[in-house]
Design an enzyme around this catalytic site. Structure first.
Site, PDB file in Angstrom:
ATOM      1  N   CYS A 105      -4.004   0.258  16.128  1.00  0.00           N
ATOM      2  CA  CYS A 105      -3.237   0.486  14.893  1.00  0.00           C
ATOM      3  C   CYS A 105      -2.853  -0.832  14.223  1.00  0.00           C
ATOM      4  O   CYS A 105      -3.076  -1.019  13.033  1.00  0.00           O
ATOM      5  CB  CYS A 105      -1.992   1.316  15.202  1.00  0.00           C
ATOM      6  SG  CYS A 105      -0.869   1.403  13.812  1.00  0.00           S
ATOM      7  N   CYS A 122      -4.778   1.006  11.405  1.00  0.00           N
ATOM      8  CA  CYS A 122      -3.883   1.444  10.320  1.00  0.00           C
ATOM      9  C   CYS A 122      -3.305   0.299   9.490  1.00  0.00           C
ATOM     10  O   CYS A 122      -3.310   0.359   8.260  1.00  0.00           O
ATOM     11  CB  CYS A 122      -2.712   2.247  10.879  1.00  0.00           C
ATOM     12  SG  CYS A 122      -3.132   3.293  12.262  1.00  0.00           S
ATOM     13  N   LYS A 174      -5.933  -1.898   7.637  1.00  0.00           N
ATOM     14  CA  LYS A 174      -6.561  -0.950   6.690  1.00  0.00           C
ATOM     15  C   LYS A 174      -5.651  -0.700   5.494  1.00  0.00           C
ATOM     16  O   LYS A 174      -6.081  -0.758   4.352  1.00  0.00           O
ATOM     17  CB  LYS A 174      -6.881   0.359   7.435  1.00  0.00           C
ATOM     18  CG  LYS A 174      -7.541   1.465   6.647  1.00  0.00           C
ATOM     19  CD  LYS A 174      -6.635   2.392   5.897  1.00  0.00           C
ATOM     20  CE  LYS A 174      -5.546   3.063   6.657  1.00  0.00           C
ATOM     21  NZ  LYS A 174      -5.919   4.159   7.510  1.00  0.00           N
ATOM     22  N   TYR A 202     -12.214  10.293   8.525  1.00  0.00           N
ATOM     23  CA  TYR A 202     -11.152   9.445   7.973  1.00  0.00           C
ATOM     24  C   TYR A 202     -11.680   8.037   7.657  1.00  0.00           C
ATOM     25  O   TYR A 202     -11.489   7.521   6.571  1.00  0.00           O
ATOM     26  CB  TYR A 202     -10.075   9.187   9.033  1.00  0.00           C
ATOM     27  CG  TYR A 202      -9.074  10.239   9.358  1.00  0.00           C
ATOM     28  CD1 TYR A 202      -7.775  10.152   8.861  1.00  0.00           C
ATOM     29  CD2 TYR A 202      -9.375  11.271  10.234  1.00  0.00           C
ATOM     30  CE1 TYR A 202      -6.806  11.068   9.229  1.00  0.00           C
ATOM     31  CE2 TYR A 202      -8.414  12.193  10.602  1.00  0.00           C
ATOM     32  CZ  TYR A 202      -7.125  12.093  10.098  1.00  0.00           C
ATOM     33  OH  TYR A 202      -6.183  12.995  10.459  1.00  0.00           O
ATOM     34  N   GLU A 238     -12.104   6.450   3.948  1.00  0.00           N
ATOM     35  CA  GLU A 238     -11.119   5.431   3.556  1.00  0.00           C
ATOM     36  C   GLU A 238     -11.824   4.120   3.194  1.00  0.00           C
ATOM     37  O   GLU A 238     -11.533   3.508   2.169  1.00  0.00           O
ATOM     38  CB  GLU A 238     -10.124   5.200   4.693  1.00  0.00           C
ATOM     39  CG  GLU A 238      -9.158   6.377   4.855  1.00  0.00           C
ATOM     40  CD  GLU A 238      -8.131   6.166   5.959  1.00  0.00           C
ATOM     41  OE1 GLU A 238      -8.303   5.227   6.762  1.00  0.00           O
ATOM     42  OE2 GLU A 238      -7.155   6.937   6.010  1.00  0.00           O
ATOM     43  N   HIS A 271      12.215  15.900 -12.035  1.00  0.00           N
ATOM     44  CA  HIS A 271      11.374  15.787 -13.224  1.00  0.00           C
ATOM     45  C   HIS A 271      11.504  14.414 -13.874  1.00  0.00           C
ATOM     46  O   HIS A 271      12.610  13.886 -13.921  1.00  0.00           O
ATOM     47  CB  HIS A 271      11.793  16.882 -14.207  1.00  0.00           C
ATOM     48  CG  HIS A 271      10.921  16.957 -15.418  1.00  0.00           C
ATOM     49  ND1 HIS A 271       9.630  17.418 -15.360  1.00  0.00           N
ATOM     50  CD2 HIS A 271      11.169  16.595 -16.698  1.00  0.00           C
ATOM     51  CE1 HIS A 271       9.107  17.361 -16.581  1.00  0.00           C
ATOM     52  NE2 HIS A 271      10.018  16.864 -17.397  1.00  0.00           N
ATOM     53  N   GLU A 331       6.987  17.616  -8.242  1.00  0.00           N
ATOM     54  CA  GLU A 331       7.786  18.770  -8.655  1.00  0.00           C
ATOM     55  C   GLU A 331       6.941  20.048  -8.660  1.00  0.00           C
ATOM     56  O   GLU A 331       7.456  21.153  -8.513  1.00  0.00           O
ATOM     57  CB  GLU A 331       8.425  18.545 -10.029  1.00  0.00           C
ATOM     58  CG  GLU A 331       7.471  18.469 -11.188  1.00  0.00           C
ATOM     59  CD  GLU A 331       8.184  18.211 -12.525  1.00  0.00           C
ATOM     60  OE1 GLU A 331       8.969  19.070 -12.939  1.00  0.00           O
ATOM     61  OE2 GLU A 331       7.957  17.151 -13.133  1.00  0.00           O
TER      62      GLU A 331
END
Ligand code: NDP
Length: 479
Positions: A43, A48, A51, A178, A182, A462, A467
């Site tokens: 990681c 991760c 990346k 993945y 990516e 908003h 939303e």
């Protein structure tokens, strides 16, 4: 019987480091940890974290384009890989030192060595030392695998990408998971000409079909040459001879050549695809899955059962068939995500050192895919939910305000999969900029068992993209 340590952890990645420092720091256990490579594991060092930094780097091109529509006078300069790589190396050094410091400050003894299990309570280190421990925790993670293909060693894998001396002009990425998706988006954003081959009908197998479709569509719209139903059948160094050779002859020429995969671009590669096309790419990257790192660790010899792909088989408490040996993280091939490995490490410590047997909860795990646009997801896809029970699907797709203003055609998707009977939200799938941030929060509601009506009762914020997740009134589909 006395042991050198209460716990010996093999592997200094996210899961192993967390288990070691909590067992030592919070439970006063005498703990040692061995790591053969850099502390922080996949990681932090080659997954991760670097990346995500590459994702940030690659998104600036779009930001500049959009900023111009908002009135900024900005031009595109070239992307300087050397600057990024130097800064990345500095950041990874800093993070690795933090990991080492965390272990030091918790009183964990570290060995920069390879560990092999000798018996249920003993490990042998590559330094020659033999160490005994009451418990052994295997947290060795996984490694990227290349497909069985002539000259596959000439292609790089995700571990190599961070060390490239320079970016290629063109790359072929093989795979549809993945990592493939990516890096297709990242490298495209950095100015590399990206082609992606995926052997199946649609990328990101296992995720919600509509979300996969939208990501594929937008990747193509942005200029990634994504070919589904396509794979490599042959590859070789692209010399003139091969380029002009007839197909059968070119295949015959693909004799294995010496390994030059040192993470550098060893020269253009000729590739033949299943659709018969032949192309030359500066580089080929295999993102064709990862296998658990269990080779030559002595696990089977001491009675630990390994699965078909080499994964350590464990029960819900991460315990193997040998009671003193546990395993967590990617090496067990359950849900291969950093935060899950950390959870498994914490549950192991609570079970073994806290006197509180704690099974690991692998249900309803939110996750994100850092494609452009991102995907955030939790729970069942529409397809899986339909197999399980009657459902209602609420979804909306629209042009987000920020990029629409700049004249972009990008669309986002907000989708809820709702049980007809219980009204519970079984799945939430978001494809949008910052979807990863959104799903972390929506994930709390889904994990708590929120119903569609709970979502509806929440007032919209908003103007935001998110939303829409609380304003979808009519079901788009029912089953
Ligand atoms: P995945 O298992 O997700 O994907 C592997 C891909 O390669 C699939 O598309 C698969 O096709 C294809 N493939 C496998 N074998 C071959 C072959 N012989 N020839 C051609 N294609 C092949 O692995 P990744 O490497 O993408 O990622 C590994 C793990 O890392 C993931 O499971 C994930 O848990 C983790 N990860 C998580 C990230 C995140 O959370 N954002 C980011 C990166 C990794 P098929 O679908 O047909 O099997």
């Amino acid at each position: 019987m006395s042991f050198d340590y209460d716990l010996f952890v093999i592997g200094g990645g996210s899961g192993g480091v967390r288990a070691a420092r909590v067992a030592a720091g919070e439970h006063g256990a005498k703990v040692a940890l061995a790591e053969i490579d850099r502390y922080g594991g996949t990681c932090v060092i080659r997954g991760c974290v670097p990346k995500k930094l590459m994702v940030f780097a690659s998104e600036f091109a779009d930001s500049v384009d959009q900023a111009r529509a908002y009135g900024w006078e900005l031009g595109h300069g070239p992307f300087d890989w050397q600057t990024f790589r130097k800064n990345l190396e500095g950041e990874l050094d800093r993070l690795e030192e933090i990991y080492r410091g965390l272990l030091r400050n918790s009183g964990v003894t570290t060995y920069d060595a390879r560990a092999r299990i000798k018996d249920a309570h003993t490990v042998e280190l590559s330094t020659g030392e033999t160490i005994s421990a009451k418990h052994i925790l295997v947290a060795t993670g996984g490694y990227p695998v290349r497909p069985e293909l002539p000259n596959a060693h000439l292609g790089i894998v995700s571990d190599d990408i961070f060390h490239l001396p320079e970016l290629p002009k063109s790359i072929l990425i093989v795979g549809g998971g993945y990592i493939a998706c990516e890096f297709a988006c990242i490298l495209h954003g950095l100015g590399v000409e990206v082609t992606q081959y995926y052997r199946g009908a649609q990328i990101l197998r296992g995720f919600d079909g509509e979300a996969r479709g939208l990501i594929a569509e937008q990747m193509r719209e942005r200029g990634i040459a994504l070919h589904t139903g396509t794979n490599i059948v042959d590859m070789a160094p692209a010399d003139q001879e091969r380029l002009h050779a007839p197909v059968e002859e070119a295949s015959a020429l693909s004799q294995p050549v010496p390994d030059r995969n040192d993470g550098t671009n060893g020269g253009p590669l000729w590739v033949k695809a299943t659709n018969g096309e032949e192309n030359v790419f500066d580089m080929v990257m295999f993102a064709t899955g990862r296998n658990p790192s269990t080779a030559d660790m002595g696990l089977e010899e001491v009675g630990v059962t390994l699965g078909r792909r080499g994964e350590v088989e464990v029960d819900e408490y991460s315990q193997t068939g040998v009671p003193s040996i546990y395993a967590i993280g990617d090496v067990t091939d359950r849900v291969n995500l950093t935060p899950v490995a950390i959870r498994e490490g914490m549950a192991f410590v609570r079970t073994v050192f806290g006197g509180e047997p704690t099974p690991v909860d692998h249900d309803l795990i939110p996750s994100a895919i850092f494609t452009q646009p991102e995907m955030g997801t939790i729970g069942l896809s529409e397809e899986d939910a339909r197999e399980q029970e009657p459902v209602e699907i609420y979804c909306t797709s629209f042009k987000p305000m920020q990029s629409a203003f700049a004249g972009w055609s990008d669309r986002v998707l907000m989708k809820l999969v709702v049980s007809k009977e219980t009204r519970k939200v079984l799945g939430c799938h978001i494809v949008a900029p910052n979807a990863a941030e959104m799903i972390q929060l929506a994930g709390i509601a889904v994990k708590m068992g929120a119903t569609k009506e709970d979502f509806d009762r929440t007032v919209a914020v908003h103007p935001t993209m998110a939303e829409e997740i609380v304003t979808m009134r009519a079901a788009a589909r029912r089953s």
